[in-house]
Scaffold this motif. Structure first.
Motif, PDB file in Angstrom:
ATOM      1  N   SER A 110       0.821  -1.220   0.000  1.00 20.76           N
ATOM      2  CA  SER A 110       0.000   0.000   0.000  1.00 20.76           C
ATOM      3  C   SER A 110       0.854   1.269   0.000  1.00 20.76           C
ATOM      4  O   SER A 110       0.461   2.272  -0.586  1.00 20.76           O
ATOM      5  N   ASP A 112       1.023  -2.696 -10.872  1.00 21.58           N
ATOM      6  CA  ASP A 112       1.102  -3.086  -9.467  1.00 21.58           C
ATOM      7  C   ASP A 112       1.519  -4.553  -9.436  1.00 21.58           C
ATOM      8  O   ASP A 112       0.721  -5.459  -9.651  1.00 21.58           O
ATOM      9  N   LYS A 131       5.119  -7.957  -1.560  1.00 18.07           N
ATOM     10  CA  LYS A 131       5.218  -9.349  -1.138  1.00 18.07           C
ATOM     11  C   LYS A 131       6.242 -10.055  -2.025  1.00 18.07           C
ATOM     12  O   LYS A 131       6.296  -9.807  -3.221  1.00 18.07           O
TER      13      LYS A 131
HETATM   14  C1  LIG Z   1      -1.766  -6.363  -6.058  1.00 21.22           C
HETATM   15  C2  LIG Z   1      -1.688  -5.817  -4.662  1.00 21.22           C
HETATM   16  N1  LIG Z   1      -1.413  -4.514  -4.488  1.00 21.22           N
HETATM   17  C3  LIG Z   1      -1.286  -3.969  -3.271  1.00 21.22           C
HETATM   18  C4  LIG Z   1      -1.475  -4.727  -2.146  1.00 21.22           C
HETATM   19  C5  LIG Z   1      -1.333  -4.107  -0.790  1.00 21.22           C
HETATM   20  O1  LIG Z   1      -0.195  -4.617  -0.192  1.00 21.22           O
HETATM   21  P1  LIG Z   1      -0.061  -4.563   1.402  1.00 21.22           P
HETATM   22  O2  LIG Z   1      -1.123  -5.442   1.956  1.00 21.22           O
HETATM   23  O3  LIG Z   1       1.330  -5.063   1.661  1.00 21.22           O
HETATM   24  O4  LIG Z   1      -0.224  -3.129   1.798  1.00 21.22           O
HETATM   25  C6  LIG Z   1      -1.774  -6.095  -2.267  1.00 21.22           C
HETATM   26  C7  LIG Z   1      -2.016  -6.934  -1.085  1.00 21.22           C
HETATM   27  O5  LIG Z   1      -2.675  -7.932  -1.128  1.00 21.22           O
HETATM   28  C8  LIG Z   1      -1.888  -6.652  -3.564  1.00 21.22           C
HETATM   29  O6  LIG Z   1      -2.160  -7.956  -3.742  1.00 21.22           O
END
Ligand SMILES: Cc1ncc(COP(=O)(O)O)c(C=O)c1O
Length: 428
Positions: A121, A227, A255
């Motif tokens: 995020s 993303d 991740k």
């Molecule tokens: C494609 C994608 N973008 C952004 C995020 C957000 O990541 P985070 O949960 O580490 O903030 C996720 C989390 O599942 C995701 O799968």
């Protein structure tokens, strides 16, 4: 017989001090029905996880796909322990920041400069601010899930607390539906700062789709942001952009960068990334050293070893075995698989008067009580080797047969020990 008593006791305790009893929505009781599910874990190793009741599971959730090498990688533990003895976070940036940035530049086709965050995020929010600053425009077109921050979550049903004026700037288009993107550009034209999308989630992009998205974004003066929070370091060492040969202006990773350590990255063209010097994207822990040391170790292995080939092989083996079982048991009208081998989606369909939620809840009940932790996807790691895959398939054979029998006999609802799941918020 699996017993979740200590999990349930801990939930009662945790909910006194923690709303929802969990920091992460997708790890909370909203996803794991109380009564049939483990709710808290005590430890994990390789492909295995143990709940607080002492039950052991093969884990296909893999910490929401943030684990790629497997839990408890020895080499990783060694480099992080060494770093821990030196410093966790210092008053000046460590050299590791540039070392990891250089690795990302070497691996990721679109990467010329890099900034780090802690969560996916952080990275997507920074990419959006960057896109707005670079273009001087406000509107954002989205396709996929992009995290918890206002700019994105305001466009979903889980938008409580987000001002309408913020939500009104984010617009959704559909994957593999280029007209849905064209229509938005017709309406918003030169007000669009950026198109942000997961280059792939449950289905492959149709030939030419990603290329067309890029062309349309660029011909309207908007940036293309991929993303790659999940696809990065799963689909290819350079992310989905390498696999599909479509290079965005900016991309985000999270991740999978550091096998569970909290680190994310925004990367892209130098000219766009230099705008980072003008906006504010900054945090006390942005250069935290344990996660950077972990990322250096993980990315170095991606560069030197065939990690992606191995992950893909593990995922293929499991997906092929699962498909064969679905066919053998006669469940193909109810369950199908889609996606990349390293991130396979299980797609359920309603059948015989039973809803997807009822079928999925029975599936969860049956796999959990056999020692398999799986929700809607196979998030494979290097530790999901052929021995573990054989065990998963043995469990699937029993579970699929039982689901099929309960559909044929009309007893599926009676077999549920709890109320079926009610999806509160579907992220994709
Ligand atoms: C494609 C994608 N973008 C952004 C995020 C957000 O990541 P985070 O949960 O580490 O903030 C996720 C989390 O599942 C995701 O799968």
């Amino acid at each position: 017989m699996f017993d979740f008593r200590l999990s349930e006791q801990h939930l009662a305790r945790a909910e006194n001090t923690i709303p929802l009893g969990s920091q992460t929505f997708s790890k909370s009781r909203t996803q794991y029905p109380v009564g049939i599910s483990p709710l808290y874990a005590s430890k994990a190793k390789g492909s295995l996880i143990w709940d607080v009741d002492g039950n052991e599971y093969i884990d296909l959730v893999s910490s929401l796909a943030s684990i790629t090498l497997g839990y408890g990688d020895r080499g990783l533990a060694k480099v992080v322990t060494k770093q821990l003895k030196s410093a966790v976070n210092m008053s000046l940036p460590g050299k590791l920041e540039a070392e990891v940035a250089e690795l990302i530049v070497e691996l990721v086709p679109s990467a010329e400069m890099v900034r780090f965050g802690k969560n996916g995020s952080d990275a997507t929010a920074a990419a959006i601010r960057l896109g707005r600053a670079y273009t001087g425009r406000d509107h954002i077109l989205v396709c996929g899930y992009h995290g918890w921050q206002d700019w994105f979550i305001g466009s979903t049903t889980r938008n409580k607390g987000v001002p309408d004026t913020v939500s009104a700037l984010t617009h959704k288009f559909e994957f593999n539906n280029i007209d849905s993107l064209r229509n938005l550009f017709e309406e918003l034209g030169s007000r669009v700062a950026a198109v942000i999308m997961e280059p792939m989630n449950a289905v492959y992009p149709e030939p030419g789709f990603l290329e067309s998205v890029k062309d349309i974004a660029h011909s309207n003066g908007a940036l293309l942001i991929f993303d790659e929070t999940i696809t990065g370091f799963r689909f290819a060492a350079g992310g989905a952009q390498e696999l599909f040969g479509v290079i965005p202006d900016v991309s985000t990773f999270g991740k999978g960068m550091a096998n569970g350590f909290p680190i994310s990255a925004v990367t892209g063209r130098r000219e766009v990334m230099m705008e980072m010097e003008e906006i504010f994207f900054s945090g006390t822990f942005g250069g935290e050293l344990l996660s950077l040391a972990a990322a250096k170790y993980v990315l170095d292995r991606y560069q030197k070893e065939n990690i992606v080939e191995e992950l893909t092989g593990n995922g293929m083996h499991l997906a092929e075995g699962t498909l064969a079982l679905i066919d053998e048991v006669g469940l193909s009208d109810v369950l199908s698989l889609s996606g990349h081998p390293t991130w396979i989606f299980l797609n359920w369909k309603p059948v015989g008067g039973f809803s997807v939620d009822e079928i999925k809840t029975l599936f969860m009940q049956l796999v959990f009580e056999r020692g398999l932790l799986v929700l809607g996807t196979h998030n494979v790691t290097l530790a999901h080797d052929s021995k573990i895959t054989r065990k998963i398939l043995r469990i699937y054979r029993e579970v699929f047969s039982e689901i099929q029998a309960s559909i044929v006999e009309g007893t599926l609802r009676n077999k549920l020990k709890v109320e079926p799941l009610t999806p509160l918020f579907k992220v994709r």
